[in-house]
Write an enzyme that holds these catalytic residues in place. Structure first.
Site, PDB file in Angstrom:
ATOM      1  N   SER A  71      20.102 -39.164 -16.643  1.00  0.00           N
ATOM      2  CA  SER A  71      20.220 -39.737 -18.306  1.00  0.00           C
ATOM      3  C   SER A  71      21.418 -38.958 -18.963  1.00  0.00           C
ATOM      4  O   SER A  71      21.492 -37.591 -18.839  1.00  0.00           O
ATOM      5  CB  SER A  71      18.991 -39.362 -19.015  1.00  0.00           C
ATOM      6  OG  SER A  71      19.308 -39.690 -20.553  1.00  0.00           O
ATOM      7  N   ARG A  90      18.705 -90.746  -4.361  1.00  0.00           N
ATOM      8  CA  ARG A  90      19.416 -89.609  -4.787  1.00  0.00           C
ATOM      9  C   ARG A  90      19.180 -89.210  -6.248  1.00  0.00           C
ATOM     10  O   ARG A  90      19.131 -90.325  -6.952  1.00  0.00           O
ATOM     11  CB  ARG A  90      20.840 -89.207  -4.363  1.00  0.00           C
ATOM     12  CG  ARG A  90      20.927 -89.023  -2.622  1.00  0.00           C
ATOM     13  CD  ARG A  90      22.299 -88.599  -2.244  1.00  0.00           C
ATOM     14  NE  ARG A  90      23.279 -89.556  -2.264  1.00  0.00           N
ATOM     15  CZ  ARG A  90      24.429 -89.524  -3.234  1.00  0.00           C
ATOM     16  NH1 ARG A  90      24.516 -88.602  -4.130  1.00  0.00           N
ATOM     17  NH2 ARG A  90      25.211 -90.472  -3.113  1.00  0.00           N
TER      18      ARG A  90
END
Lengths: 456, 456, 456, 456
Positions: free
Chosen positions: A273, A312
């Protein structure tokens, strides 16, 4: 490791699979080239057509931006791709133009390209998962006897071994691998049906071209074109959710076992960190969870898209493409991260034992109760141990001491020939592992049986 | 048909499967009774224990409300159920008390009960799906030559036959059946691990009792207890999503084909409207969609719950129970409705033909273009036909007439020996069905091959 | 607390809200009765019609099972309900028949009934959330100075206070309450549009009847009927997800802080285990998570159902009913559980302090680095502290000692007039709480400002 | 229009909003620069620090690939970005180094950057939605009297006007705009809390710097840091789902009304097909649906990620970033497409009228029933009309003729002074529009009231 050019690629695009837009383009061109070869083999196009098309079906001849712009007027990039491809044929190969996109509709190209991407992505995922499973198997063997406390509802429960934990991880990964392998070998398929799934423009020749196309791409030919039957895509997405579930569970376990207060496992390269110099964040686990937590909703997106209209669909099909890409990419990223996570995972058996011992024998309360039950009956035994558990916690003494410290209980135990030594022995975790070795063996044996079946 | 007592049960609880709270209770009691028998067979409980427990493990001896209240203090109803069950043993069967819940944790009972519910629900679903598939196969055969227009993006495209449409439905249902069958036979399993998956309280005997429990319930014994490996539940949920996808697609098609303006199919018993006497609503399709649209999110709920902590989870497991019940029930409801829908579906071949003819030959534009291409080249042919298509629509004439009405085009056609007769012939839909018969045959053959494999 | 009759009701149906099928029936009858009164007030039905209909619109006159069966032929239970209601009118009230269901379509009744259920459920939820928020505010005040370690990525990070943790819970609950209140007051509305949203059967009188119906039910009249505009339902579902998110976060925190190894908080009534006498399971938290984890997918179901066709939908609307019921019920259950959880939550400040101290000063590493930075520069300070952190952990000494034990570092510190005392002081957690008191004050003040605005 | 470089960008990244990785980088740098300015204004950094940092916080000084690689060791790209940023300061600006990232944790930067991206994306979306709403308002006015048939469950029901349809679209878009505006102005906020939400490294100065940072970025400062309170992100995501729901509904309506057999509306630039020259696909609608169908699951992903642990989360936060980007981008793409769709939408009033007339008066059956009811009673009237409706359909005659053709019915009508003329008049759709004009007016007035409130 392929790290994409993107800001977050190092996190979410780890893994060898490529589902980028360039990879999509390449896959589409591969399908078009294969189709031209198939047409030639079927006698529907002059000799040399396949090679001529393949020669120009190269990613570097195309500009995604142009295709993307053109896609806006047709709803997908294939018509522009076909036009460009045809235009790229040199004069001497003009004869090959008729072979391009023959019999196909745009969806044929995109669906088949998706299957190619899925296949290569699965291969990358399977390679990673094999390594992850091997590491879990290693842990299961090495730590078969490494006692630790099992935790249920995040509370200390009864002893297990880390080997059993790893065997559980192994079994879940292996189940996920098995299903992914099945889907790869039985559910991927070419898509080739033409405008409405009849291959009408090819007359009688349609099925033959379909077979040849399947042969060219080493993909099965389906029973029927599956333009609006999306079960293949759902099966694929569900099978990808398997590794995500398995790896998410492992990563969750690691974040919990790596908690400062527990510290039983550690990632090798804990993430630092910038502000807090002491921090060792479980980065791999966190990023894996950042990938796997998205899988259920991507699966839902794909499953919801299955309600496709008639021959489709008007919208639902378009809604599949990116979620499928995302799911392939994130599954691969999670699996690639898991190799790092498991390869580097450091196990701390001493701390495991210390955490168990800090439980003051309470994780053995079931065992102690079993000892007392024949003499006292189950109900009274349970009550005595429950009260002693509270005394143990309150006074920082172990469960045996907490039983004996109460004069009434001590008298009762003595009257039943239950000695303090017996009590103390019952608190030894190794006396209460039950089927642990048996289960580890089963998991390892199942793994050994599975492994060769995934090689084909 | 089982119609529940609930207000919406006629819609969402149709089908023979029972996933009610009473069914859950019955399944839990069945597991406890089977466990007592297994313990007796393993020599861990006196002879007669199994029968004694089974004699009191009857739903009508229990009150859900009491169990429910008690569940609030333990997080699940099993501890109260075990206590009640033990209390129900008559004095002469008191010896059987030790066999009750032996070695088990609450999750063992609930997970195994869920598998029993899943099995019986799948059986009900499979029965319905078989009937639905048979009806689709019937349609595929009977209407193999019933020409209709195929529609893509909800626009008329090229001809198909209704037999091909039904063959597509059939194939999707059959794929869903096959996967559901696989999951039923390979992925359901007992859960039996005790507090933390070690069966510690049984010492060495754990695996043997597990085998006997599996035998009692005719369910496989898993490699390991799967308390926090939830792939089985995901596989089950994903397999249930399959029929939902298939039936949702069919129902969507029916609502579209049954539109007033299209009217190619009709539900037998169109739903009336209290206000509008003329209405014939496609009720079965609408209710099927009301069921199937929920499946993807229920699947996502279950998949998201797979990130379970360590030996047993703190919350995620609880989040699985009702979504799994819902998914079983809704899948069965959709499949039961689909039998009604398909059995009663009326097909209108004349209207199909009329709608196709109303297309003025435009659905044959691809065919006409193919006729012109050898002479004019693909690009010019495409342009001529595209312009003629607009003229046809504008003037209400057919595509052949629209080509010939333009003098320049007419001259060009004549110059190339393309006669008006040829043009008109090309407009006949039956000349442009391509592989339709071939595909119908494939679907029917695949169905015939599949059917016996699902019988076991 | 209302505990339903169901097996799992004690877990998932806690809370005063009633969304059962009986409650739905009651709400529908309330809507029909209100409509009859509105028709009478508008002069469209004889005087007394409203009272006559209300007199028979009683739940106990109806049988859900009958309505459910009839619903199967119309797709919803309203036509049968209307028919039964009409039939219930005694001869002397026959004149009221024309007022029944006047101008309405089934969806008008069901949607408006859903709004009534939503309103009463929100009221129950808001009552619970007020109590939960008050308890959080109490914790924030009482424990403003109760130091504990803050944890990020499940690792000890820097000190916080439990008051700040509770202030965070408070703020999230309050934000959720504010939005839920907004939705309750601005987004619920009657539905009344007739067959296609024109109220055609009422001629000119439609809007007037709509206003009167709204007045009867104390719900706003919308701009337009919203048959296929489902934003209200999405807004409602999203607002319900707020409390679920807030309470899920709190429950997750409690399960983590209540871990055996951390033990900083405990549920008052830890759930026992039948097998393990020592177990104190965090039952309330676990059940809350069992509720809240389902909210995101229920919200998605509702949002996905918004794509509704034309004037009234074919399927998507049906898919909303049960997810909305589920979400109302689970949100209420989670909020009711949260009152128990927070009311009974026991805080252990000594253990909080002990866990912080066990961190060997590492949670103060940022503070120590800040002390060293002016003299050594940020980079070198960071490196020294990072290395010392590792020494501290390895040797079980605190961070100050770990710095001083290294001769080189000790010399460097001495050379810069950084005394051991200064180092030790820097390790005191109370010196590193930053804006903690300020933030607690802000949260409490915001709470005080919000509270009266929610009372209306 | 910004078309991304990607293959599918023309479809799914239409719209002015930029949520690319470059945009993320720019936003992060903007936050860091603003923070440096805030630190300078707070007296925590030397004069000139803000300008010095801003001078190097430029996208072209950074390489995403490098940041991405580095991100893999810390879990996010911020630490590497901070390091690079510091390194970029020229010697003469070295004094500004202390201002960089002061007090912040990585999450502060990423969350605030996300808010900046959200704000600019919302602005782009709102611009598009204003244009879409204006066009709907135009339609509502222009076609207030354009009669068409209303369709429920996809069946012809009763007449409406296209103006009313457009008014419904308008109202839904406007409701979505209003909520999005609220969220933009009240729910976006900076994130600034440091490691665990205490801003400890700034001592007392934290809240002042927070205020200045908020001022620099023109974003509100929240009550508390919201590291693990994710309601803002849920509110944002839910508000984005609003336009998706509205536009998805419109697109669905357009695809249905544009069906070949209905043809009441057409997209201006119907998408061509490479194979079928006659095709005019509703591309805009299809792509809008391809975007909007994904919104519910993205919302669920974000809502599910709200269960975040303690002070900062281990995984769930990482799972938010890309779904939020996706949702912003897709909402913008759908809204940009909707402007094209609505601007170019061609309405065909003649066809609307023809489709209504083709209904043979059946859509007026409710009206006819109302005419007959006073004389015959509701039940008998309903039955006569229902039977006549079937005769009408069977024989291709209109509903009046179908009543009169039955001698018995004709006699009954005559006996009740119900003349054929009356019947025919009742069939005129314009006599049965009810509150249509009233509702259109209400929608337009609400729109006019809303518009100026969104301008601030």
């Amino acid at each position: 490791m392929r790290v994409s050019d993107s800001l977050f690629g190092g996190l979410f695009e780890r893994g060898a699979a490529d589902t980028s837009d360039e990879a999509w383009l390449r896959a589409m061109l591969d399908v078009e080239a294969a189709l031209a070869r198939a047409a030639e083999r079927a006698g529907l196009a002059p000799s040399g057509s396949g090679a001529a098309v393949a020669a120009v079906a190269r990613v570097d001849f195309f500009h995604n931006a142009n295709l993307s712009t053109a896609a806006a007027s047709t709803g997908n990039p294939v018509p522009a791709l076909v036009k460009t491809l045809t235009g790229l044929l040199p004069a001497e190969s003009a004869f090959a133009a008729d072979a391009i996109h023959i019999g196909a509709t745009s969806q044929d190209i995109i669906d088949t390209a998706a299957m190619l991407l899925a296949r290569s992505s699965i291969d990358a995922i399977m390679t990673d998962l094999r390594a992850a499973a091997a590491r879990c198997a290693g842990f299961a063997r090495e730590h078969a006897d490494t006692v630790m406390v099992g935790r249920t509802l995040l509370q200390q429960a009864v002893p297990v071994t880390f080997g059993l934990v790893a065997a559980g991880w192994l079994t879940e990964i292996d189940e996920a691998r098995q299903r992914l392998h099945e889907v790869r070998t039985t559910r991927l398929a070419i898509q080739y049906g033409g405008a409405a799934g009849t291959l009408a423009s090819l007359g009688e020749a349609g099925p033959r071209v379909a077979e040849l196309l399947a042969d060219e791409l080493s993909l099965p030919a389906p029973t029927l074109p599956w333009h609006t039957n999306r079960l293949r895509v759902i099966d694929l997405a569900a099978a990808l959710t398997g590794p995500c579930a398995a790896l998410g569970k492992i990563a969750r376990d690691v974040t919990l076992l790596a908690q400062t207060e527990i510290s039983e496992v550690h990632e090798q390269a804990g993430g630092g960190s910038s502000a807090m110099p002491h921090k060792q964040n479980p980065v791999a686990s966190v990023v894996i969870l950042g990938c796997t937590k998205r899988a259920p909703q991507l699966l839902a997106s794909i499953a919801a898209a299955a309600e496709q209209e008639l021959q489709r669909a008007a919208g639902a099909w378009h809604a599949e493409w990116q979620p499928l890409s995302d799911l392939l990419r994130l599954t691969n990223s999670a699996s690639a991260w898991s190799v790092d996570l498991l390869t580097g995972l450091r196990i701390d058996p001493l701390r495991m034992r210390a955490n168990l011992d800090a439980g003051l024998g309470l994780p053995m309360s079931e065992h102690v109760t079993a000892l007392l039950t024949p003499a006292l009956g189950r109900l009274q035994a349970h009550q005595l141990v429950a009260r002693a558990s509270q005394r143990a916690t309150a006074n920082g003494i172990n469960l045996a001491q907490a039983l004996l410290i109460d004069p009434e209980t001590a008298a009762k135990l003595a009257a039943n020939q239950l000695s303090p030594d017996q009590l103390q022995t019952t608190l030894a975790p190794t006396t209460y592992l039950g089927a642990t070795p048996h289960f580890i063996d089963r998991a390892l044996r199942a793994h050994e049986v599975l492994e060769p079946t995934l090689a084909d």
